[in-house]
Scaffold this active site. Structure first.
Site, mmCIF file in Angstrom:
data_model
loop_
_atom_site.group_PDB
_atom_site.id
_atom_site.type_symbol
_atom_site.label_atom_id
_atom_site.label_comp_id
_atom_site.label_asym_id
_atom_site.label_seq_id
_atom_site.Cartn_x
_atom_site.Cartn_y
_atom_site.Cartn_z
ATOM 1 N N ARG A 1 0.777 -1.219 0.228
ATOM 2 C CA ARG A 1 -0.055 0.024 0.052
ATOM 3 C C ARG A 1 0.881 1.252 -0.134
ATOM 4 N NH1 ARG A 1 -3.303 -3.591 -0.695
ATOM 5 N NH2 ARG A 1 -5.199 -3.807 0.239
ATOM 6 N N SER B 1 -10.851 -0.782 3.418
ATOM 7 C CA SER B 1 -9.886 -1.176 4.743
ATOM 8 C C SER B 1 -9.704 0.432 5.409
ATOM 9 C CB SER B 1 -8.487 -1.655 4.513
ATOM 10 O OG SER B 1 -8.991 -2.971 4.012
ATOM 11 N N GLU C 1 -5.023 3.718 6.786
ATOM 12 C CA GLU C 1 -4.620 3.513 5.182
ATOM 13 C C GLU C 1 -5.035 4.688 4.619
ATOM 14 O OE1 GLU C 1 -6.454 1.482 1.858
ATOM 15 O OE2 GLU C 1 -5.481 -0.345 2.630
HETATM 16 N N1 EPU Z 1 -10.101 -11.128 10.101
HETATM 17 C C1 EPU Z 1 -10.899 -11.238 11.321
HETATM 18 N N2 EPU Z 1 -12.070 -10.314 11.525
HETATM 19 C C2 EPU Z 1 -12.407 -9.389 10.883
HETATM 20 C C3 EPU Z 1 -11.769 -9.201 9.412
HETATM 21 C C4 EPU Z 1 -10.755 -10.032 9.212
HETATM 22 O O1 EPU Z 1 -10.984 -12.216 12.030
HETATM 23 O O2 EPU Z 1 -13.289 -8.588 11.018
HETATM 24 C C5 EPU Z 1 -9.335 -12.286 9.667
HETATM 25 C C6 EPU Z 1 -9.894 -13.102 8.357
HETATM 26 O O3 EPU Z 1 -10.676 -14.340 8.901
HETATM 27 C C7 EPU Z 1 -8.548 -13.481 7.956
HETATM 28 C C8 EPU Z 1 -7.594 -12.378 7.984
HETATM 29 O O4 EPU Z 1 -8.574 -11.444 9.137
HETATM 30 O O5 EPU Z 1 -8.233 -14.552 8.533
HETATM 31 C C9 EPU Z 1 -7.558 -11.465 6.690
HETATM 32 O O6 EPU Z 1 -8.839 -11.112 6.518
HETATM 33 P P1 EPU Z 1 -9.353 -10.907 4.840
HETATM 34 O O7 EPU Z 1 -8.776 -11.857 4.173
HETATM 35 O O8 EPU Z 1 -10.602 -10.388 4.754
HETATM 36 O O9 EPU Z 1 -8.251 -9.641 4.273
HETATM 37 P P2 EPU Z 1 -7.674 -8.329 5.011
HETATM 38 O O10 EPU Z 1 -6.359 -8.553 5.460
HETATM 39 O O11 EPU Z 1 -8.616 -7.966 6.265
HETATM 40 C C10 EPU Z 1 -6.830 -7.256 3.033
HETATM 41 C C11 EPU Z 1 -6.916 -6.038 2.220
HETATM 42 C C12 EPU Z 1 -8.257 -5.875 1.607
HETATM 43 C C13 EPU Z 1 -8.449 -7.106 0.464
HETATM 44 C C14 EPU Z 1 -8.273 -8.276 1.375
HETATM 45 C C15 EPU Z 1 -8.434 -9.410 0.488
HETATM 46 C C16 EPU Z 1 -5.606 -4.555 3.504
HETATM 47 C C17 EPU Z 1 -5.360 -3.517 4.433
HETATM 48 N N3 EPU Z 1 -6.646 -4.725 3.254
HETATM 49 O O12 EPU Z 1 -7.626 -7.228 4.079
HETATM 50 O O13 EPU Z 1 -8.339 -4.637 0.789
HETATM 51 O O14 EPU Z 1 -9.804 -6.903 -0.122
HETATM 52 O O15 EPU Z 1 -7.058 -8.429 2.141
HETATM 53 O O16 EPU Z 1 -7.138 -9.661 -0.215
HETATM 54 O O17 EPU Z 1 -4.347 -4.980 3.338
HETATM 55 C C18 EPU Z 1 -8.931 -2.397 0.768
HETATM 56 O O18 EPU Z 1 -7.510 -1.952 0.955
HETATM 57 O O19 EPU Z 1 -9.790 -1.367 0.909
HETATM 58 C C19 EPU Z 1 -9.303 -3.538 1.090
HETATM 59 C C20 EPU Z 1 -10.467 -3.991 0.988
#
Ligand code: EPU
Length: 334
Positions: A161, A235, A330
């Site tokens: 990012r 995010s 972010e």
């Molecule tokens: N998780 C939780 N609780 C939550 C959210 C997530 O326990 O409320 C856990 C999930 O179960 C999983 C882990 O956290 O084990 C990762 O969650 P997820 O796969 O949803 O992805 P993220 O890391 O929360 C990132 C990006 C998103 C992108 C997703 C999918 C960042 C800051 N965010 O989210 O990007 O869609 O991966 O690749 O890196 C954005 O930047 O606006 C965005 C939505």
């Protein structure tokens, strides 16, 4: 060309009411240069899709909205294609255009809010792919001189990012076009767990790029609020990249804490940390933390940018007290 006192509510996906002292749109490099020439000694805010900003007050300066369009194939072989896109195009519309033409590599980035021009600024990413994996070059206008410059991959200093446009060259350039290198012989990337689950659900064993895109659209739609219905900026925080010792400390209480290797460090899931700190789904009158993804803060109706900002500060403080690490926003705070 320049209007006075314009509401920015329709131009930010948080749907926050705030006004711009002066406002203009531009649809070409020529128009952009004309607008820049009309700029006084005033601060400048460049808006693309407005999907990564939080307006905490009225903007006492000039806001310019990028609407440069046009998609063009500039080189094509049997294996790959170089596609140049105007920076004002809506990102997902560009993704769908590529998939409809059977150009691949971009399908995992379906449904990310924002514009093409904003995509390299923060090296957008999702489901195992980042813009840096398909980026070829971009053109940007220097705000002071009006000159057009080309930036290749290494010039952009992409990170998680991150790019040079958020660091050393912050507020110095306006991106006017981005060129992507896409595949014609596809290698689909389905490594991210949720994609496989979704494909299985749909009984698809050898997915096309269109199948992957559809799977991602349905995963995102089920977890992330649609900004046209509920104001949000995706995010709100970055996933923290921490030293292994922090992970080990958290693992003493939570054996299954999600974590991913990031060079010699560890990336943790901010959404998980926020949820474990008790914030998921927490709702104040008209704003709060989304119920399906704790990384997303939402404006249910007419909250202020300050409401969201103060909520984010409380979350940062609480996560810091509970887990000993400081989350970074972010979203750009204006
Ligand atoms: N998780 C939780 N609780 C939550 C959210 C997530 O326990 O409320 C856990 C999930 O179960 C999983 C882990 O956290 O084990 C990762 O969650 P997820 O796969 O949803 O992805 P993220 O890391 O929360 C990132 C990006 C998103 C992108 C997703 C999918 C960042 C800051 N965010 O989210 O990007 O869609 O991966 O690749 O890196 C954005 O930047 O606006 C965005 C939505």
């Amino acid at each position: 060309m320049i209007k006075a006192n314009v509401s920015l509510k329709a131009y930010n996906t948080f749907s926050i009411e705030a006004s711009a002292k002066r406002f203009a749109k531009f649809t070409s490099i020529l128009e952009l240069r004309q607008v820049l020439n009309l700029r006084n000694e005033e601060s400048l805010l460049v808006l693309g899709g407005g999907s990564n900003i939080l307006l905490t007050k009225d903007f006492d300066g000039l806001v310019i909205r990028n609407q440069i369009a046009g998609i063009e194939i500039i080189e094509e072989t049997n294996d790959y294609v170089l596609i140049k896109s105007g920076s004002g195009i809506v990102w997902h519309e560009f993704v769908i255009w590529c998939i409809d033409h059977n150009f691949g590599g971009i399908e995992n980035l379906s449904l990310i809010p924002g514009s093409v021009g904003a995509s390299p600024m923060q090296n957008i990413g999702a489901y195992g792919v980042e813009i840096k994996d398909l980026f070829e070059k971009l053109e940007a206008v220097n705000i002071e001189t009006g000159e057009l410059h080309e930036f290749n991959h290494s010039d952009c200093l992409f990170g998680y990012r991150e790019s040079v446009f958020k660091r050393k060259l912050k507020d110095q350039y306006i991106i006017v076009s981005v060129t992507f290198r896409l595949t014609k012989k596809h290698i689909v990337n389905r490594n991210y767990g949720a994609i496989n689950d979704e494909l299985e659900k749909q009984n698809i064993s050898t997915p096309t790029i269109k199948d992957i895109s559809n799977a991602i659209i349905s995963i995102r739609s089920s977890k992330l609020p649609d900004p046209s219905k509920i104001g949000n900026a995706g995010s709100f925080f970055k996933n923290p990249v921490v030293h292994k010792s922090i992970l080990e400390r958290i693992q003493k209480d939570y054996e299954n804490v999600p974590n991913y290797p990031a060079n010699d460090k560890i990336k943790l899931a901010a959404g998980w940390l926020i949820e474990k700190a008790g914030w998921k789904g927490k709702t104040y009158d008209n704003y709060g933390v989304h119920k399906n993804q704790a990384l997303v803060l939402v404006n249910y109706s007419d909250c202020t940018g300050k409401d969201i900002y103060d909520l984010s500060s409380k979350i940062i403080e609480d996560v810091s007290n509970k887990f000993g690490l400081v989350l970074e926003r972010e979203v750009n705070i204006i």
